[in-house]
Design a protein around this motif. Structure first.
Motif, short mmCIF file in Angstrom:
data_model
loop_
_atom_site.label_atom_id
_atom_site.label_comp_id
_atom_site.label_asym_id
_atom_site.label_seq_id
_atom_site.Cartn_x
_atom_site.Cartn_y
_atom_site.Cartn_z
N ASP A 52 0.34 6.83 -5.07
CA ASP A 52 1.17 5.73 -4.60
C ASP A 52 0.64 5.28 -3.24
N GLY A 54 1.68 3.01 -1.36
CA GLY A 54 2.76 2.71 -0.43
C GLY A 54 3.24 3.93 0.33
N THR A 55 3.34 5.07 -0.34
CA THR A 55 3.82 6.29 0.31
C THR A 55 2.68 7.20 0.77
N GLU A 57 1.18 9.26 -1.21
CA GLU A 57 1.35 10.52 -1.92
C GLU A 57 0.86 10.40 -3.35
N GLY A 88 4.02 14.60 0.95
CA GLY A 88 4.55 14.72 2.31
C GLY A 88 3.39 14.88 3.28
N ASP A 89 3.52 15.90 4.15
CA ASP A 89 2.46 16.13 5.13
C ASP A 89 1.50 17.25 4.70
N ARG A 118 -2.20 10.80 8.11
CA ARG A 118 -2.60 9.48 7.66
C ARG A 118 -3.12 8.65 8.82
#
Length: 175
Positions: A52, A54-55, A57, A88-89, A118
């Motif tokens: 994705d 956008g996220t 992830e 997530g991270d 990121r």
């Protein structure tokens, strides 16, 4: 790289400080993998349909094979078709196991885990704090132990394309 451009969609990894100086490339790079000028290994992005943008992830599938030998052939490492799973991270890098399983699919071995940082709109994720997993020790012929620090990863990822903001009119209408 100029502002507003995105990173090449590759996985770039120096593996471990000094690793490439001590061990020679015995097979490959092949099937798309290359060695960079700094001695890092580069794998091109093959598939991002489960990622994705956008996220930031999901799963990124890279392709290519590179093998290393050392100690008169007693040490052998093969890194094939790496996948990066970002959630997530956190991130995990897996490689294809040597043999195909049922249905022709190869099993995956998680070799390192990392913190995913990121890099903004340029589409770069830096895998920092890279550590060898328990399963990863077998890939490196038990030369390194679980938790051993490895080099950072640089991952060029697809980025979401934002719609341009509407431009303000130079002529204001009277109130």
């Amino acid at each position: 790289m100029s502002p507003g451009t995105s990173a090449p969609r590759t996985l770039r990894w120096g593996i471990k400080a000094g690793f490439l100086r001590h061990f020679s490339s015995s097979s490959g790079p092949d099937e798309g993998a290359t060695l960079g000028p700094a001695g890092d290994v580069r794998f091109p992005l093959a598939d991002a349909h489960d990622f994705d943008a956008g996220t930031g992830e999901g799963l990124l599938i890279f392709r290519g094979v590179v093998g290393f030998t050392g100690h008169l052939g007693l040490f052998s490492v093969r890194l094939a078709d790496p996948w990066i799973d970002l959630a997530g991270d956190r991130g995990v890098l897996t490689v294809a196991a040597g043999r195909s399983g049922p249905g022709g699919r190869r099993s995956r071995i998680p070799i390192v885990e990392f913190l995913a940082r990121r890099g903004g709109s340029r589409g770069v994720v830096v895998g920092a704090g890279v550590r060898l997993t328990h399963a990863g020790t077998s890939v490196f012929d038990a030369k390194y132990t679980e938790g051993e620090p490895f080099s950072d990863l640089y991952i060029g990822v697809p980025v979401a394309v934002a719609e341009p903001a509407p431009r303000a009119s130079a002529h204001l209408s009277p109130a």
